[in-house]
Design an enzyme around this catalytic site. Structure first.
Site, PDB file in Angstrom:
ATOM      1  N   GLU A 118       0.857  -1.158   0.077  1.00 18.47           N
ATOM      2  CA  GLU A 118      -0.103   0.331  -0.172  1.00 18.47           C
ATOM      3  C   GLU A 118       0.747   1.208  -0.067  1.00 18.47           C
ATOM      4  O   GLU A 118       0.287   2.191  -0.772  1.00 18.47           O
ATOM      5  CB  GLU A 118      -1.073  -0.168   1.304  1.00 18.47           C
ATOM      6  CG  GLU A 118      -1.939  -1.022   1.524  1.00 18.47           C
ATOM      7  CD  GLU A 118      -3.532  -0.465   0.021  1.00 18.47           C
ATOM      8  OE1 GLU A 118      -3.117  -0.278  -1.032  1.00 18.47           O
ATOM      9  OE2 GLU A 118      -5.080  -0.891   1.340  1.00 18.47           O
ATOM     10  N   THR A 159      -5.487   7.882  -4.391  1.00  9.37           N
ATOM     11  CA  THR A 159      -5.882   7.983  -2.442  1.00  9.37           C
ATOM     12  C   THR A 159      -4.961   8.642  -2.129  1.00  9.37           C
ATOM     13  O   THR A 159      -4.940   9.556  -0.557  1.00  9.37           O
ATOM     14  CB  THR A 159      -5.345   6.075  -2.624  1.00  9.37           C
ATOM     15  OG1 THR A 159      -6.591   5.408  -3.140  1.00  9.37           O
ATOM     16  CG2 THR A 159      -4.905   6.235  -1.353  1.00  9.37           C
TER      17      THR A 159
END
Length: 312
Positions: free
Chosen positions: A129, A185
């Site tokens: 991530e 994001t």
């Protein structure tokens, strides 16, 4: 030691209600599959095979970055081939990169007989991530690893708790047909205010408490009240200006709860037999078209954790 394994991880929705970076949910809407194969001994390398648009550079792929860390920590000298089959569309707030990371770590754990715990899988998967979004947020990977609804109760060390869900709801994802692009994001996280007023913190604490207690007790009203957020969703509204109206429509037609899924643009709606689902669909379609795009609807249910099987 297996020579070839397959791992499957489900999509997820993070930031449930006021649970920013804390509360997330696995669902069966989509899944990613990662095949891991040990080719031979020698210098530690990773090869990526995929028919999707994800990077094949091991230093930039959310599946391979955690595996690189595992190979370094465990001094693995073999050559590992990862075949990534993307079933989760990227950039929609559905945990696409997190699921790939979880599946890859779980597959390699079985491949090399490492017996990693679910917490260990999360610890490595967050590195993926970080590689793609700049932040090692654990909520999506925790949901894909553990399944169900999970709470991240500690970040260092990672501690994840599965939350008992004692209310029978199903899930609808409202997915705008938007080209969110790379870095969505990261942009979403940059909108989160570094400081907030104390009264907003208290309000969010009430929402989060209501949601947790509602899920555990099976109390529909508490779940609905708890699916609110006075801080992060408000700050991110410039990214999804259509959301407040969709939220209003969802509650008007008696959804169990509604929130933005992760960093968006998808919207998560919880529903049951009291919900007028078709009216929500019609209303959301009109809202999205008013903003110049169409949307898709996916109905699904809570998903399980990562599954691994040997193929040889």
């Amino acid at each position: 030691m297996s020579m070839r394994v397959r791992a499957i991880a489900f999509s997820s929705s993070a930031n449930l209600g006021a649970g920013y970076d804390v509360l997330s949910m696995s669902h069966r809407a989509f899944n990613d599959v990662v095949y891991a194969e040990l080719l031979d001994s020698g210098e530690g390398k990773i090869f990526i095979e995929t028919d999707s648009s994800v990077p094949t550079d091991p230093s930039k792929n959310s599946a391979s970055v955690p595996v690189e860390a595992i190979m370094e920590d465990y001094k693995i000298k073999g050559i590992i081939k990862l075949k990534i089959v993307k079933g989760i569309p990227p950039g929609l707030g559905l945990g696409s990169s997190g699921a790939s990371a979880v599946a890859a770590v779980a597959a390699v754990s079985r491949l090399l007989d490492l017996n990693l715990s679910l917490e260990d899988i999360v610890k490595y998967a967050v590195l993926g991530e970080k590689a793609v979004s700049g932040s090692p947020h654990p909520d999506n990977v925790a949901a894909s690893a553990f399944g169900g609804v999970v709470a991240v109760t500690s970040h260092d060390p990672f501690r994840i708790v599965r939350v008992a869900v004692n209310y029978d709801f199903k899930i609808m994802l409202i997915i705008p047909r938007l080209a969110t692009g790379v870095g969505k994001t990261k942009r979403a996280r940059e909108l989160v205010p570094p400081k907030v007023e104390l009264n907003k913190v208290v309000e969010n604490a009430r929402y989060l408490s209501s949601l947790m207690v509602g899920l555990i007790k099976g109390d529909r009203n508490l779940i609905q009240e708890g699916m609110n957020d006075s801080i992060v969703e408000k700050a991110r509204e410039p990214l999804y200006p259509y959301y407040p109206k969709i939220r209003e429509i969802s509650l008007k037609y008696n959804s169990v709860g509604v929130c933005v899924s992760g960093a968006g643009p998808s919207v998560l709606v919880l529903y049951d037999e009291e919900t007028e689902l078709e009216k929500i669909k019609l209303g959301a379609t009109d809202v999205c078209r008013g903003f110049g795009f169409d949307c898709d609807f996916v109905t699904t249910e809570i998903g399980g954790g990562v599954k691994v099987e040997g193929l040889d």
